[in-house]
Design an enzyme around this catalytic site. Structure first.
Site, PDB file in Angstrom:
ATOM      1  N   PRO A   2       0.803  -1.212   0.000  1.00  0.00           N
ATOM      2  CA  PRO A   2       0.000   0.000   0.000  1.00  0.00           C
ATOM      3  C   PRO A   2       0.852   1.286   0.000  1.00  0.00           C
ATOM      4  O   PRO A   2       1.960   1.293   0.507  1.00  0.00           O
ATOM      5  CB  PRO A   2      -0.804  -0.119   1.304  1.00  0.00           C
ATOM      6  CG  PRO A   2      -0.658  -1.520   1.749  1.00  0.00           C
ATOM      7  CD  PRO A   2       0.682  -1.953   1.256  1.00  0.00           C
ATOM      8  N   GLU A   3       0.287   2.347  -0.572  1.00  0.00           N
ATOM      9  CA  GLU A   3       0.945   3.639  -0.603  1.00  0.00           C
ATOM     10  C   GLU A   3       0.265   4.575   0.410  1.00  0.00           C
ATOM     11  O   GLU A   3      -0.552   4.123   1.221  1.00  0.00           O
ATOM     12  CB  GLU A   3       0.896   4.208  -2.025  1.00  0.00           C
ATOM     13  CG  GLU A   3       1.540   3.273  -3.052  1.00  0.00           C
ATOM     14  CD  GLU A   3       1.458   3.774  -4.480  1.00  0.00           C
ATOM     15  OE1 GLU A   3       1.458   5.007  -4.686  1.00  0.00           O
ATOM     16  OE2 GLU A   3       1.377   2.941  -5.406  1.00  0.00           O
ATOM     17  N   HIS A  93      -1.799 -17.196   5.683  1.00  0.00           N
ATOM     18  CA  HIS A  93      -0.846 -16.109   5.454  1.00  0.00           C
ATOM     19  C   HIS A  93      -0.764 -15.154   6.642  1.00  0.00           C
ATOM     20  O   HIS A  93      -0.148 -14.093   6.537  1.00  0.00           O
ATOM     21  CB  HIS A  93      -1.227 -15.336   4.189  1.00  0.00           C
ATOM     22  CG  HIS A  93      -1.191 -16.159   2.946  1.00  0.00           C
ATOM     23  ND1 HIS A  93      -0.039 -16.762   2.482  1.00  0.00           N
ATOM     24  CD2 HIS A  93      -2.177 -16.506   2.080  1.00  0.00           C
ATOM     25  CE1 HIS A  93      -0.311 -17.437   1.371  1.00  0.00           C
ATOM     26  NE2 HIS A  93      -1.592 -17.298   1.121  1.00  0.00           N
ATOM     27  N   ARG A 111       3.205 -12.086   0.455  1.00  0.00           N
ATOM     28  CA  ARG A 111       4.571 -12.052  -0.084  1.00  0.00           C
ATOM     29  C   ARG A 111       5.638 -12.057   1.011  1.00  0.00           C
ATOM     30  O   ARG A 111       6.826 -12.249   0.717  1.00  0.00           O
ATOM     31  CB  ARG A 111       4.749 -10.820  -0.982  1.00  0.00           C
ATOM     32  CG  ARG A 111       3.826 -10.784  -2.202  1.00  0.00           C
ATOM     33  CD  ARG A 111       4.176 -11.825  -3.251  1.00  0.00           C
ATOM     34  NE  ARG A 111       5.470 -11.589  -3.835  1.00  0.00           N
ATOM     35  CZ  ARG A 111       5.694 -10.766  -4.874  1.00  0.00           C
ATOM     36  NH1 ARG A 111       4.685 -10.079  -5.406  1.00  0.00           N
ATOM     37  NH2 ARG A 111       6.903 -10.600  -5.358  1.00  0.00           N
TER      38      ARG A 111
END
Length: 263
Positions: A2-3, A93, A111
């Site tokens: 996210p930004e 996850h 990831r």
């Protein structure tokens, strides 16, 4: 991802759910999400502490603890912070679970690039705050040897802008990502300044951009993906001129732009 707009949205969704809660304990299932310390030290430093503040610095979430330490969370590409009911099933996850009494805070990361530390990020000014001025931006542009795409992605110059918003900002400003930052005239620097603030503000208003993994703490997607004009639009027609949007690689990242509007 996210930004800045996504992390700001996550912060705002977390505040009413975890601010003031006591961290009764934490279980870390993947040790590498804890940075620069052992899991044992991490557990000791957070257990029993009260969450007294939540702030954002660029792409980082800052959790202030009653111990006067600040827990820094960097979500990187696929990190999520989800507030879930006590004792719910752990996703495959999910790499850390914080016991907050009546609820749990789950850190989920497909990831596995993100994680926790107690180091404060070294980043430039916040682009929506008062210390980010047109004079500051012009000074940095003139001193830079980078192209505009690389310039916007440099977190030490401006905090929080990533690939999606850099492409959208440059389209809004009508500037090519290949253009050298130092070549911008004053009026072009002003256009860039206004575009940065406009695009990031809209991103926050629409609660971020959900293209792949991003959701807020309630597992809700953002809506800015419906307003993107160039990012991910390779082969589509430009909303301004009707020419095709192209994708090239600049600053090591896929870059989308209109070669007609952004000459």
């Amino acid at each position: 991802m996210p930004e800045l707009p996504e992390v700001e949205t996550i912060k705002r969704s977390l505040i009413p759910k975890i601010l003031g809660k006591i961290i009764h304990g934490v279980v870390v299932y993947l040790p590498k999400v804890v940075k620069n310390m052992t899991v044992e030290e991490f557990t000791r430093r957070v257990a029993g502490k009260k969450i007294i503040s939540l702030e954002r610095r660029g792409k980082y979430l800052l959790i202030g603890l009653s111990s006067k330490e600040t827990l820094t969370v960097h979500l990187r590409m696929t990190g999520k912070l989800l507030v879930l009911s006590k004792g719910c099933l752990k996703d495959k996850h999910t790499h850390a679970v914080f016991d907050l009494g009546d609820v749990e805070l789950h850190y989920n990361d497909v990831r596995q690039f993100g994680g926790f530390s107690f180091a404060m990020p070294e980043v430039g000014p916040e682009p929506l705050e008062e210390d980010f001025t047109i004079d500051y931006l012009r000074t940095k542009l003139k001193a830079s040897k980078k192209n505009l795409k690389a310039f916007l992605l440099d977190q030490k110059i401006i905090a929080g802008i990533g690939n999606i918003y850099a492409d959208e900002i440059l389209f809004e400003a009508g500037l090519s990502p290949k253009r050298l930052a130092a070549t911008l005239k004053d009026y072009e620097g002003e256009k860039l300044f206004k575009a940065i603030r406009k695009v990031l503000t809209l991103g926050i208003e629409h609660r971020g951009t959900s293209i792949r993994d991003y959701v807020d703490s309630e597992n809700r997607q953002g809506g800015f993906q419906h307003f993107l004009k160039v990012y991910g639009k390779e082969g589509f027609t430009c909303v301004r001129c009707g020419n095709l949007i192209i994708r090239e690689r600049h600053a090591g990242r896929s870059t989308h732009y209109c070669p007609n509007c952004q000459k």
